[in-house]
Motif scaffolding. Structure first.
Motif, PDB file in Angstrom:
ATOM      1  N   ALA A 312       0.842  -1.195   0.000  1.00 54.53           N
ATOM      2  CA  ALA A 312       0.000   0.000   0.000  1.00 54.53           C
ATOM      3  C   ALA A 312       0.880   1.248   0.000  1.00 54.53           C
ATOM      4  O   ALA A 312       2.070   1.175   0.338  1.00 54.53           O
ATOM      5  N   ALA A 313       0.292   2.376  -0.355  1.00 56.41           N
ATOM      6  CA  ALA A 313       1.060   3.611  -0.455  1.00 56.41           C
ATOM      7  C   ALA A 313       1.332   4.221   0.920  1.00 56.41           C
ATOM      8  O   ALA A 313       0.694   3.869   1.909  1.00 56.41           O
ATOM      9  N   ASN A 314       2.309   5.120   0.947  1.00 60.22           N
ATOM     10  CA  ASN A 314       2.620   5.911   2.149  1.00 60.22           C
ATOM     11  C   ASN A 314       3.009   5.080   3.373  1.00 60.22           C
ATOM     12  O   ASN A 314       2.686   5.435   4.497  1.00 60.22           O
ATOM     13  N   LYS A 336      14.602  -9.060   1.792  1.00 60.08           N
ATOM     14  CA  LYS A 336      13.899  -8.727   0.561  1.00 60.08           C
ATOM     15  C   LYS A 336      12.893  -7.620   0.838  1.00 60.08           C
ATOM     16  O   LYS A 336      12.171  -7.664   1.830  1.00 60.08           O
ATOM     17  N   ILE A 337      12.893  -6.637  -0.039  1.00 61.15           N
ATOM     18  CA  ILE A 337      11.887  -5.581   0.061  1.00 61.15           C
ATOM     19  C   ILE A 337      11.155  -5.521  -1.269  1.00 61.15           C
ATOM     20  O   ILE A 337      11.775  -5.392  -2.324  1.00 61.15           O
ATOM     21  N   LEU A 338       9.878  -5.672  -1.178  1.00 59.52           N
ATOM     22  CA  LEU A 338       9.060  -5.637  -2.382  1.00 59.52           C
ATOM     23  C   LEU A 338       8.167  -4.404  -2.315  1.00 59.52           C
ATOM     24  O   LEU A 338       7.421  -4.225  -1.356  1.00 59.52           O
ATOM     25  N   VAL A 339       8.288  -3.539  -3.318  1.00 51.89           N
ATOM     26  CA  VAL A 339       7.405  -2.373  -3.373  1.00 51.89           C
ATOM     27  C   VAL A 339       6.481  -2.575  -4.571  1.00 51.89           C
ATOM     28  O   VAL A 339       6.916  -2.528  -5.726  1.00 51.89           O
ATOM     29  N   ARG A 340       5.240  -2.831  -4.260  1.00 53.82           N
ATOM     30  CA  ARG A 340       4.306  -3.152  -5.340  1.00 53.82           C
ATOM     31  C   ARG A 340       3.866  -1.907  -6.106  1.00 53.82           C
ATOM     32  O   ARG A 340       3.956  -0.795  -5.589  1.00 53.82           O
ATOM     33  N   GLN A 341       3.385  -2.166  -7.275  1.00 54.36           N
ATOM     34  CA  GLN A 341       2.861  -1.091  -8.098  1.00 54.36           C
ATOM     35  C   GLN A 341       1.765  -0.389  -7.288  1.00 54.36           C
ATOM     36  O   GLN A 341       0.948  -1.035  -6.657  1.00 54.36           O
ATOM     37  N   GLY A 342       1.789   0.899  -7.253  1.00 56.64           N
ATOM     38  CA  GLY A 342       0.762   1.607  -6.478  1.00 56.64           C
ATOM     39  C   GLY A 342       1.209   1.932  -5.069  1.00 56.64           C
ATOM     40  O   GLY A 342       0.597   2.749  -4.393  1.00 56.64           O
ATOM     41  N   ALA A 343       2.286   1.306  -4.614  1.00 51.88           N
ATOM     42  CA  ALA A 343       2.774   1.609  -3.258  1.00 51.88           C
ATOM     43  C   ALA A 343       3.673   2.840  -3.319  1.00 51.88           C
ATOM     44  O   ALA A 343       4.850   2.810  -2.950  1.00 51.88           O
ATOM     45  N   GLN A 344       3.080   3.959  -3.806  1.00 54.68           N
ATOM     46  CA  GLN A 344       3.855   5.195  -3.949  1.00 54.68           C
ATOM     47  C   GLN A 344       4.195   5.775  -2.586  1.00 54.68           C
ATOM     48  O   GLN A 344       3.576   5.441  -1.591  1.00 54.68           O
ATOM     49  N   LYS A 345       5.182   6.643  -2.591  1.00 57.30           N
ATOM     50  CA  LYS A 345       5.647   7.314  -1.363  1.00 57.30           C
ATOM     51  C   LYS A 345       6.129   6.317  -0.302  1.00 57.30           C
ATOM     52  O   LYS A 345       6.069   6.585   0.890  1.00 57.30           O
TER      53      LYS A 345
END
Lengths: 442, 252
Positions: A312-314, A336-345
């Motif tokens: 999630a974002a933010n 491991k760090i996964l930043v999904r699409q849409g997880a802006q900021k």
């Protein structure tokens, strides 16, 4: 190799049959479906091996070389309360919940009064009055088929630490879950721990694993944590198993909007230790921090595999693990760090630092960043080094002896992980462990 | 107090000191000067016992004891102090705790009772005035994030706390502006007494305007090639080190 694994897998499948036969009325509870599904899964998959990416540095075959027995009988009677006192943080005020060989001990536990609606204690006890809601929580965030250890633990779900906080509940005193393995038999304990924190609730708990005698045993634990909206959950895992034992654990946390999950993991014991810690930041504004300290010597192996899933974002995440290794010991850190699409900021940092006190000690450290969003801040770093010769000489030139100089530098190195532990008595005990370990141990 | 005879030392198999003779009595200040690479810092570090430096010949007798056979920590407890050219940062090690630990190590060695935290703090506050050090530096980690001048002042503060018999200042002046230099030099002067001795290792004559030496020695190529009084330092300032180098060559 394959044949050997077939044998040990059959051993556990038979162990399950025994276990299931003893369940009697328990079989009618909803959770039994989950057990059955998990053992079927276990029958399908093999134990991990060195050819798998997530296990390539950790050879678990010694664990598979033992046919561990299931502690069917409660061993509580054989433990005197005073045997536990060294593990109670100098009489720190808190809720003490004791498990012996995987089973809750009412005799050894010391509950304190709790706010209305809060449940702190044993999963088995709680499930006796379950309307189905506890059953739904188990394995909600952790697929039993993740690996053979998880499947096995899920199949043997019967007892473990349990916390349930209704919305807005705040538990002021820390909850200390003490897991003891004792007895002459080579036992396997499989605690299944569950923490469900409702909206705006708050709790601090300690998962503390110890072995009372020498001898080989195996702890295979799973801890699931659900931090509801704006909740604060602070978990500390202290692994002080005896040095012949094995400890495999998975912690799976789900963090809702604006919730906070803090984890500390300190490991000192076990011959082979593997901790998978997976956090899903599932709602906007969630926050997690994972701190760890592993101390190894002799031929110990400590392996931490973490996965932070920014879904999630933010959200923010911080990870900070440190290791001190001596002799021929080994450590593995995989973050491991996964930043999904849409997880802006997303804001995320990761750091792993290691000190090798011997030329034969070895660390494999690996960050893994997978970023699918474009407006994020992520950083990571890893170091492996020795105690600085310059620093050693500086201390010695001021009259501090070599051993003490070493200890001062080790303390200083470990200190920034320990200092954020809020309970003074727990922190002091961990500092004590550190000094005992590095004054005499090596 | 200290007598060095025919001292040879090497670093990584390379001989740096090639026969040093030096006698230092209580109450004296000796300046060791010389061009870069002449062995000044090596001499300072050999006396303090830095493990990377190997003594290959000679001896150093400190208060009738064989200094070179002692561990670095024992030398410190016996009263030898080295102010580092590059003080080391110790992140996570509290400055006050560090100072008290160091002092108590020396006290234990001399069969004196350890000093309590309260008594130590009171003493420390007084010593801090000597080097004009702000209180805030006490709660910080040793030298971490200190400016160059603060680091050097912290060295002199340690010296003030430990009250060594023999203090060796290894290029304590390099990199300091004139204000910091004055503070450091004042600190050292306040600590001078008839019972202790100071060896000032420096590249520049400037420091010696503030810490006035009884003897000046010029180190060149691992040997003391010239000794004199404070005027020698002025002469060096005037003529540069080439003058000594030339003289050495001529003498040969």
């Amino acid at each position: 190799m394959m044949a050997e694994n077939t044998e040990i897998r059959n051993w556990y499948l038979n162990l399950y049959k025994d276990f299931e036969n003893r369940l009697n009325g328990e079989k009618s509870r909803p959770v039994h479906k989950l057990r059955k599904a998990a053992i079927e899964k276990f029958a399908e998959i093999d134990f991990p091996n060195l050819h798998q990416e997530d296990w390539r540095f950790t050879d678990i075959s010694p664990i598979l070389g033992h046919t561990f027995a299931y502690a069917a009988k409660k061993a509580t009677g054989s433990i005197r309360a005073d045997e536990l006192s060294p593990f109670l943080f100098g009489g720190m005020r808190g809720h003490t919940v004791v498990f012996v060989n995987g089973f809750y001990s009412r005799e050894l536990s010391k509950p304190l009064p709790l706010p209305k609606g809060v449940v702190v204690g044993s999963l088995a006890e709680a499930m006796k009055e379950d309307d189905g809601s506890i059953g739904e929580q188990i394995a909600k965030r952790l697929d039993p088929g993740t690996d053979a250890f998880t499947a096995l633990n899920t199949a043997f779900t019967v007892d473990g630490a349990y916390i349930n906080l209704p919305d807005g509940a705040v538990v002021e005193d820390p909850v200390h879950f003490l897991f003891i393995t004792t007895g002459d038999e080579r036992l396997i304990s499989q605690p299944r721990n569950l923490v469900v924190a409702g909206k705006n609730s708050q709790v601090r708990f300690i998962e503390h694993y110890i072995g009372l005698q020498p001898g080989v045993y195996f702890t295979n634990s799973v801890t699931e944590i659900e931090a509801g909206r704006n909740a604060t959950v602070d978990g500390l895992k202290i692994q002080e198993e005896n040095r012949e034992s094995y400890h495999v654990a998975t912690t799976a946390a789900f963090v809702e909007n604006d919730a906070n999950y803090k984890s500390h993991a300190v490991s000192n014991g076990a011959k082979i230790y593997r901790h998978n810690i997976n956090v899903i930041l599932g709602g906007e504004g969630g926050n997690t921090s994972l701190e760890g300290l592993y101390l190894t010597a002799g031929e110990q192996l400590s392996d931490t595999h973490s996965m932070i899933d920014h879904a999630a974002a933010n959200c923010t995440s911080g990870e900070h693990y440190k290791g001190i290794l001596d002799d021929k010991s080994r450590a593995v850190f995989n973050g491991k760090i996964l930043v999904r699409q849409g997880a802006q900021k997303t804001n995320s940092y990761q750091e792993n630092r290691n000190i090798l006190l011997s030329n034969e000690a070895k660390v494999d450290t690996k960050p893994q960043l997978e970023i699918f969003a474009d407006d994020v801040k992520c950083s990571h770093g890893a170091t492996v080094g020795q105690l600085s010769k310059e620093s050693m000489f500086y201390l010695r030139s001021r009259g501090v002896g070599e051993e003490q100089a070493k200890l001062i530098l080790i303390y200083a190195f470990a200190n920034d992980v320990l200092k954020s532990i809020k309970q003074d008595k727990v922190r002091e005990e961990l500092e004590h462990i550190l000094s005992v370990r590095f004054l005499k141990g090596i | 107090m200290l007598e060095i005879r025919n001292l040879h030392a090497s670093v990584e198999e390379k001989e740096i000191l090639k026969g040093i003779d030096l006698k230092v009595n209580a109450g004296e200040v000796h300046a060791i000067m010389g061009p870069n690479g002449s062995g000044k810092s090596t001499l300072a570090n050999v006396l303090a016992g830095r493990p990377e430096y190997k003594v290959t010949a000679g001896e150093a007798i400190f208060e009738s004891k064989d200094l070179l056979s002692m561990l670095p920590e024992v030398r410190a407890r016996e009263g030898v102090f080295l102010a580092f050219q590059y003080p080391v940062e110790l992140p996570g090690v509290n400055n006050t705790t560090f100072l008290r630990t160091a002092l108590n190590e020396a006290r234990k060695y001399r069969n004196q009772p350890e000093i309590s935290a309260g008594a130590f703090l009171a003493m420390l506050k007084k010593k801090m005035q000597i080097v004009e050090m702000p209180d805030t530096l006490l709660s910080r980690a040793v030298n971490e994030g200190f400016s160059g001048g603060e680091k050097k002042r912290n060295e002199i503060l340690q010296m003030a706390v430990l009250e060594p018999r023999l203090a060796i200042l290894d290029e304590t002046d390099s990199g300091l502006d004139i204000d910091a230099l004055r503070i450091v030099a004042n600190g050292v002067n306040k600590l001078r007494s008839k019972d202790n001795a100071v060896i000032v290792v420096t590249h520049y004559q400037r420091l010696l305007n503030y810490i006035v030496p009884d003897f000046v020695h010029v180190l060149y190529n691992g040997r003391i090639v010239k000794s004199g009084d404070k005027d020698l330092a002025l002469e060096l300032e005037d003529k540069g080190y080439d003058w000594v180098k030339d003289e050495t060559v001529t003498a040969k």
